[in-house]
Write a protein that holds these residues in place. Structure first.
Motif, PDB file in Angstrom:
ATOM      1  N   GLY A 201      35.306  35.102  49.265  1.00 30.28           N
ATOM      2  CA  GLY A 201      34.700  35.336  50.682  1.00 30.28           C
ATOM      3  C   GLY A 201      33.984  36.352  50.796  1.00 30.28           C
ATOM      4  N   GLY A 202      32.684  36.361  50.526  1.00 28.23           N
ATOM      5  CA  GLY A 202      31.630  37.805  51.152  1.00 28.23           C
ATOM      6  C   GLY A 202      31.891  38.898  49.940  1.00 28.23           C
ATOM      7  N   VAL A 203      32.159  38.464  48.818  1.00 24.47           N
ATOM      8  CA  VAL A 203      31.964  39.552  47.510  1.00 24.47           C
ATOM      9  C   VAL A 203      30.464  39.546  47.196  1.00 24.47           C
ATOM     10  CG1 VAL A 203      32.589  40.197  45.296  1.00 24.47           C
ATOM     11  CG2 VAL A 203      34.426  39.303  46.645  1.00 24.47           C
ATOM     12  N   PHE A 204      29.692  40.815  47.522  1.00 19.44           N
ATOM     13  CA  PHE A 204      28.428  40.851  47.175  1.00 19.44           C
ATOM     14  C   PHE A 204      28.141  42.068  46.086  1.00 19.44           C
ATOM     15  CE2 PHE A 204      25.581  38.384  49.742  1.00 19.44           C
ATOM     16  CZ  PHE A 204      26.178  37.407  50.331  1.00 19.44           C
ATOM     17  N   ASP A 205      29.102  42.726  45.974  1.00 19.19           N
ATOM     18  CA  ASP A 205      29.053  44.123  45.048  1.00 19.19           C
ATOM     19  C   ASP A 205      30.244  44.672  44.834  1.00 19.19           C
ATOM     20  OD1 ASP A 205      29.810  45.182  47.577  1.00 19.19           O
ATOM     21  OD2 ASP A 205      27.697  45.740  48.166  1.00 19.19           O
ATOM     22  N   GLY A 206      30.159  45.798  44.145  1.00 18.07           N
ATOM     23  CA  GLY A 206      31.680  46.673  43.832  1.00 18.07           C
ATOM     24  C   GLY A 206      32.189  46.950  44.859  1.00 18.07           C
ATOM     25  N   PRO A 207      31.934  47.418  46.138  1.00 18.58           N
ATOM     26  CA  PRO A 207      32.791  47.864  46.849  1.00 18.58           C
ATOM     27  C   PRO A 207      33.316  46.673  47.780  1.00 18.58           C
ATOM     28  CG  PRO A 207      30.770  49.408  47.129  1.00 18.58           C
ATOM     29  CD  PRO A 207      30.662  48.081  46.195  1.00 18.58           C
ATOM     30  N   THR A 208      32.891  45.572  47.941  1.00 17.13           N
ATOM     31  CA  THR A 208      33.266  44.350  48.542  1.00 17.13           C
ATOM     32  C   THR A 208      34.491  43.659  47.674  1.00 17.13           C
ATOM     33  OG1 THR A 208      31.389  43.188  48.146  1.00 17.13           O
ATOM     34  CG2 THR A 208      31.443  43.919  50.224  1.00 17.13           C
ATOM     35  N   ALA A 209      33.920  43.793  46.377  1.00 13.83           N
ATOM     36  CA  ALA A 209      35.001  43.403  45.144  1.00 13.83           C
ATOM     37  C   ALA A 209      36.382  44.240  45.366  1.00 13.83           C
ATOM     38  CB  ALA A 209      34.608  43.256  43.999  1.00 13.83           C
ATOM     39  N   LEU A 210      36.008  45.624  45.281  1.00 13.08           N
ATOM     40  CA  LEU A 210      37.325  46.568  45.307  1.00 13.08           C
ATOM     41  C   LEU A 210      38.063  46.464  46.589  1.00 13.08           C
ATOM     42  CD1 LEU A 210      38.601  48.808  43.821  1.00 13.08           C
ATOM     43  CD2 LEU A 210      37.333  50.426  44.663  1.00 13.08           C
ATOM     44  N   GLU A 211      37.422  46.201  47.643  1.00 15.84           N
ATOM     45  CA  GLU A 211      38.264  46.039  48.861  1.00 15.84           C
ATOM     46  C   GLU A 211      39.398  44.913  48.665  1.00 15.84           C
ATOM     47  OE1 GLU A 211      36.029  45.687  52.597  1.00 15.84           O
ATOM     48  OE2 GLU A 211      35.069  43.865  51.833  1.00 15.84           O
ATOM     49  N   LYS A 212      38.848  43.727  48.213  1.00 15.88           N
ATOM     50  CA  LYS A 212      39.742  42.763  48.095  1.00 15.88           C
ATOM     51  C   LYS A 212      40.921  42.919  47.060  1.00 15.88           C
ATOM     52  CE  LYS A 212      36.920  38.545  49.284  1.00 15.88           C
ATOM     53  NZ  LYS A 212      36.942  38.512  50.718  1.00 15.88           N
ATOM     54  N   LEU A 213      40.617  43.590  46.068  1.00 14.13           N
ATOM     55  CA  LEU A 213      41.580  44.018  44.977  1.00 14.13           C
ATOM     56  C   LEU A 213      42.712  45.130  45.739  1.00 14.13           C
ATOM     57  CD1 LEU A 213      39.177  44.466  42.037  1.00 14.13           C
ATOM     58  CD2 LEU A 213      40.893  42.478  42.386  1.00 14.13           C
TER      59      LEU A 213
ATOM     60  N   GLY B 209      45.383  43.550  48.022  1.00  7.88           N
ATOM     61  CA  GLY B 209      46.333  42.667  47.319  1.00  7.88           C
ATOM     62  C   GLY B 209      45.764  41.317  46.303  1.00  7.88           C
ATOM     63  N   ALA B 210      44.422  41.386  46.272  1.00  8.05           N
ATOM     64  CA  ALA B 210      44.122  40.119  45.551  1.00  8.05           C
ATOM     65  C   ALA B 210      44.205  40.458  44.067  1.00  8.05           C
ATOM     66  CB  ALA B 210      42.580  39.895  45.581  1.00  8.05           C
ATOM     67  N   ASP B 211      44.589  39.537  43.229  1.00  5.11           N
ATOM     68  CA  ASP B 211      44.867  39.777  41.552  1.00  5.11           C
ATOM     69  C   ASP B 211      43.338  39.459  40.923  1.00  5.11           C
ATOM     70  OD1 ASP B 211      47.982  40.102  41.178  1.00  5.11           O
ATOM     71  OD2 ASP B 211      47.592  38.410  42.650  1.00  5.11           O
ATOM     72  N   LEU B 212      42.810  38.687  41.491  1.00  6.57           N
ATOM     73  CA  LEU B 212      41.252  38.463  40.960  1.00  6.57           C
ATOM     74  C   LEU B 212      40.206  38.326  42.454  1.00  6.57           C
ATOM     75  CD1 LEU B 212      42.654  35.527  38.554  1.00  6.57           C
ATOM     76  CD2 LEU B 212      41.832  37.793  37.844  1.00  6.57           C
ATOM     77  N   VAL B 213      39.022  38.180  41.944  1.00  2.00           N
ATOM     78  CA  VAL B 213      38.094  37.923  43.074  1.00  2.00           C
ATOM     79  C   VAL B 213      37.228  36.916  42.460  1.00  2.00           C
ATOM     80  CG1 VAL B 213      38.342  40.049  44.185  1.00  2.00           C
ATOM     81  CG2 VAL B 213      36.460  39.575  42.666  1.00  2.00           C
ATOM     82  N   GLN B 214      36.386  36.364  43.403  1.00  5.78           N
ATOM     83  CA  GLN B 214      35.503  34.984  43.153  1.00  5.78           C
ATOM     84  C   GLN B 214      34.169  35.288  43.894  1.00  5.78           C
ATOM     85  OE1 GLN B 214      37.711  31.482  43.890  1.00  5.78           O
ATOM     86  NE2 GLN B 214      38.250  31.384  41.822  1.00  5.78           N
ATOM     87  N   VAL B 215      32.945  34.872  43.190  1.00  6.96           N
ATOM     88  CA  VAL B 215      31.626  35.044  43.920  1.00  6.96           C
ATOM     89  C   VAL B 215      31.158  33.710  44.001  1.00  6.96           C
ATOM     90  CG1 VAL B 215      29.581  36.207  43.559  1.00  6.96           C
ATOM     91  CG2 VAL B 215      31.621  37.280  42.840  1.00  6.96           C
ATOM     92  N   TYR B 216      30.610  33.555  44.996  1.00 13.07           N
ATOM     93  CA  TYR B 216      29.577  32.401  45.068  1.00 13.07           C
ATOM     94  C   TYR B 216      28.256  32.525  45.802  1.00 13.07           C
ATOM     95  CZ  TYR B 216      27.582  27.595  45.503  1.00 13.07           C
ATOM     96  OH  TYR B 216      26.813  26.492  45.474  1.00 13.07           O
TER      97      TYR B 216
END
Ligand SMILES: Cc1cc2nc3c(=O)[nH]c(=O)nc-3n(C[C@H](O)[C@H](O)[C@H](O)COP(=O)(O)O)c2cc1C
Length: 347
Positions: free
Chosen positions: A297-309, A312-319
């Motif tokens: 949900g809302g991963v668009f770049d490095g910072p938005t992926a890192l914030e999910k990690l 507490g996320a183990d993995l992230v997904q992008v659409y």
């Protein structure tokens, strides 16, 4: 590379109807994956840092995956794997083919970098998806298969419908995502309820336990779930040992202009980020590392992926990020994670 995509390709593609573009992209990817030379060029251009991580017993090349719904019929997986994703979640697949909701059913909110969709699990059915994967496997990355319910199947028969789909798809997936959170299938989200979720999951987990290889499960939850619902789902996940995907799209329109309130369906992209992150944080706090969590949900770049990690996320997904930022989004994210010194153990 992202700049070129946004300036040239996206500007061109966004002149056309979103679903027409999506179908054309899938057709092109399908054709391209048959041409080994082209595949090699794409792989080379998208080649990303390896950031290996093991989750639910599966080795992922990196923690950035493709979210479900992009390749509903599992037909372009070889090409998509070449874009650098650490894993692909394919589907959602239903047992029988179904056309989905009437068109138009896919809308771009360009100014908000968002999408509203009410596709309604349009797909060619489990047997077609299986046939396609039979041709494409093995792939260089793990594959998750998202399973859902046929629209004409009653809620009472839902457990059987999911189980039959799972049986057809079982040999082709490394993990299974049980989709109970699409807002576009009537009453689907009522499956979040404690007892209903148990009745849905138990037959599938029992089936998997009886197979030569027991494969892991994730349940994909809605961002609109209340605290009690989330606590129920998290408690069952810990009890039964399945992971959670937080989250699917939202029915809320509070983060976009009021104009979009008239558009039914699930909202994804930038405006989903905060809500989905809040649910991810609560989910991670409830499961306390005892089962894995995937952030979507809302991963668009490095910072938005890192914030999910970091939440507490183990993995992230992008659409939506793939639609707005282009095919080199994974490479960009991984370079950022690498620069920031991220490693699975750093969490
Ligand atoms: C057009 C479209 C179709 C989708 N179809 C599915 C689907 O079939 N199954 C599913 O679990 N999620 C589906 N999703 C939700 C995405 O997998 C993802 O969870 C959601 O879009 C949030 O991520 P994002 O903000 O990166 O887009 C769909 C999303 C979009 C935009």
């Amino acid at each position: 590379m992202g700049f070129l995509y946004r300036k040239l390709i996206r500007s061109l593609l966004f002149n056309f109807n979103p679903e027409t573009v999506h179908d054309a992209v899938i057709r092109a990817a399908r054709a391209a994956q048959g041409l080994e030379a082209l595949n090699s060029v794409v792989r080379l251009m998208a080649r990303a840092k390896d950031l290996p991580v093991t989750v639910a017993g599966i080795k992922f090349r990196n923690p950035v995956g493709l979210a479900a719904g992009f390749d509903k019929n599992c037909e372009a997986a070889r090409f998509l794997a070449g874009l650098g994703f650490g894993f692909l979640e394919l589907g959602t697949v239903t047992l029988r083919p179904q056309p989905g909701n009437p068109k138009p059913r896919l809308f771009r909110l360009r100014d908000d970098k968002a999408i509203i969709n009410r596709m309604g699990f349009n797909n060619a059915g489990a047997w077609e998806a299986a046939k396609s994967l039979e041709r494409l496997l093995p792939l260089p990355v793990p594959v998750g298969i998202s399973v859902g319910k046929n629209a004409d199947c009653s809620m009472e028969d839902a457990p059987k419908n999911y189980l039959e789909t799972l049986k057809v798809m079982y040999e082709f997936g490394d993990y299974f995502a049980v989709n109970i959170s699409s807002p576009n299938t009537l009453q689907l989200r009522s499956l979040h309820g404690g007892d209903k979720l148990r009745r849905l999951l138990e037959p599938m987990l029992d089936f998997a336990a009886g197979q030569k290889r027991t494969k892991p499960f994730f349940v994909k939850i809605a961002p609109d779930l209340d605290d009690a619902g989330l606590e129920g789902a998290a408690a069952l996940a810990v009890e039964k040992g399945f992971g959670l995907i937080a989250t699917n799209t939202t029915v809320s329109r509070s983060s976009v202009p009021v104009y979009w309130s008239g558009y039914e369906g699930g909202l994804s992209g930038r405006p989903l980020r905060e809500l989905s992150n809040a649910v991810l944080a609560k989910t991670a706090a409830l499961v306390k590392g005892r089962v894995p969590v995937i952030g979507s949900g809302g991963v668009f770049d490095g910072p938005t992926a890192l914030e999910k990690l970091k939440l507490g996320a183990d993995l992230v997904q992008v659409y939506s990020g793939l639609v707005y930022e282009g095919p080199f989004i994974v490479k960009d994210i991984l370079e950022y994670l690498h620069r920031r010194g991220w490693s699975p153990s750093a969490r």
